[in-house]
Design a protein around this motif. Sequence first.
Motif, PDB file in Angstrom:
ATOM      1  N   HIS A 115       8.307  92.888  -5.375  1.00  0.00           N
ATOM      2  CA  HIS A 115       7.290  94.041  -5.713  1.00  0.00           C
ATOM      3  C   HIS A 115       6.068  93.285  -6.861  1.00  0.00           C
ATOM      4  CE1 HIS A 115      10.617  94.072  -8.495  1.00  0.00           C
ATOM      5  NE2 HIS A 115       9.383  94.199 -10.013  1.00  0.00           N
ATOM      6  N   ASP A 145       4.443  94.328 -10.882  1.00  0.00           N
ATOM      7  CA  ASP A 145       4.635  95.352 -11.696  1.00  0.00           C
ATOM      8  C   ASP A 145       3.695  95.817 -11.925  1.00  0.00           C
ATOM      9  OD1 ASP A 145       7.367  94.545 -11.798  1.00  0.00           O
ATOM     10  OD2 ASP A 145       7.127  93.019 -13.929  1.00  0.00           O
ATOM     11  N   HIS A 169       7.359  89.265  -6.897  1.00  0.00           N
ATOM     12  CA  HIS A 169       8.509  89.274  -6.706  1.00  0.00           C
ATOM     13  C   HIS A 169       9.375  89.664  -6.802  1.00  0.00           C
ATOM     14  CE1 HIS A 169       6.960  91.698 -10.508  1.00  0.00           C
ATOM     15  NE2 HIS A 169       8.321  91.663 -10.739  1.00  0.00           N
TER      16      HIS A 169
END
Length: 343
Positions: free
Chosen positions: A226, A228, A284
Amino acid sequence: MATDFKSIPIIDIGPLLSKSDDPDMGSDPGVAQVVEQLDLACREAGFFYVKGHGVPDPLVKEVRSIARKFFHLPYEEKLKIKMTPEAGYRGYQRLGENITKGVPDLHEAIDCYTEIKPGRYGALGKPMEGPNQWPQHPPNYKELMEEYISLCTGMIFCPLFTFVCSSELSRKIMRGIGLALGGSPSEFEGDRAGEAFWVTRIIGYPGVPDANGDNKTDNDVGCEAHTDYGLLTLVNQDDDITALQVKNLSGEWISAPPIPGTFVCNIGDMLKIWSNSLYESTLHRVVNNNAKYRVCVAYFYEPNYDAIVEPLDFCIQKSGGVRKLGKSVYGEHLVSKVQTNFA
Ligand SMILES: N=C(N)NCCCC[C@H](N)C(=O)O
Ligand SMILES: O=C(O)CCC(=O)C(=O)O
Ligand SMILES: [Fe+2]
């Protein structure tokens, strides 16, 4: 997209922190060096470690240790602060409740957000309204986390560690990033992030009993790939387990092993938009192949809840005049994520 980086750079931000309130900080040679390293790290990896960050080591460790104690409590106790949509998505979520890319993640967590009073942002803020839910046990949990959050953000209340009250870590790193992009130090202040909305996730990742990494299946991923959502993330991870992985341009997963005394920092989606993709939010994931239970306290420094985010003019100019991304409202982006994150 990130480049083919093979490791994540370490930046000593001490000089930046000490000069951050000087309006002419950009012409300080120490600051200029940090700014250059930030620019390189943001362009190449979207990830970097910071050392010299000024948050006291005992506090950094204590928030992980109190989180570990909470996760080891009986399930019924943890459920007393169960996360629900009615509670503004604040509180405890069990293992497998968070979903990333359609797959339940092997982590449990407490999510907290800047508190939103009813009506503060109208319909935009409605889904996230509410106070945080803090556990009764361990005692002192709320005080400790608020202390930590205040140092990461830059708020005034610091009853326990008054001597570092001026930390304002995220705001100061963002001042460096404003310069790194070629703008002013205050690029991410005022209507953009002068009232930064913070998010904190206190996360626990079970270990694997036989610690044999080859036995892992997709369902064992602690947190799937995903990006952030906001501006800048500060990851406070256990000192003895390597589990966070960052994707490079060729698709290789590059580990971000713990480096004691540092935070892992990464760029969020809103900075990608403001920078017109000069800086990107890198994918990540977390895979805990270790036998031990891993704890991480992730602090997210985000734009003002109602910030309208669109590529900055000087960033468009730096990209040959091509505007690469459209407009977004941070609160809408957050709500769209939060409303699809849970089973
Ligand atoms: N605030 C942040 N970054 N939270 C990350 C949570 C894990 C990813 C989430 N399920 C997703 O799919 O986005
Ligand atoms: O556990 C970690 O190291 C990172 C967690 C993470 O990426 C997140 O919560 O967004
Ligand atoms: Fe993340």
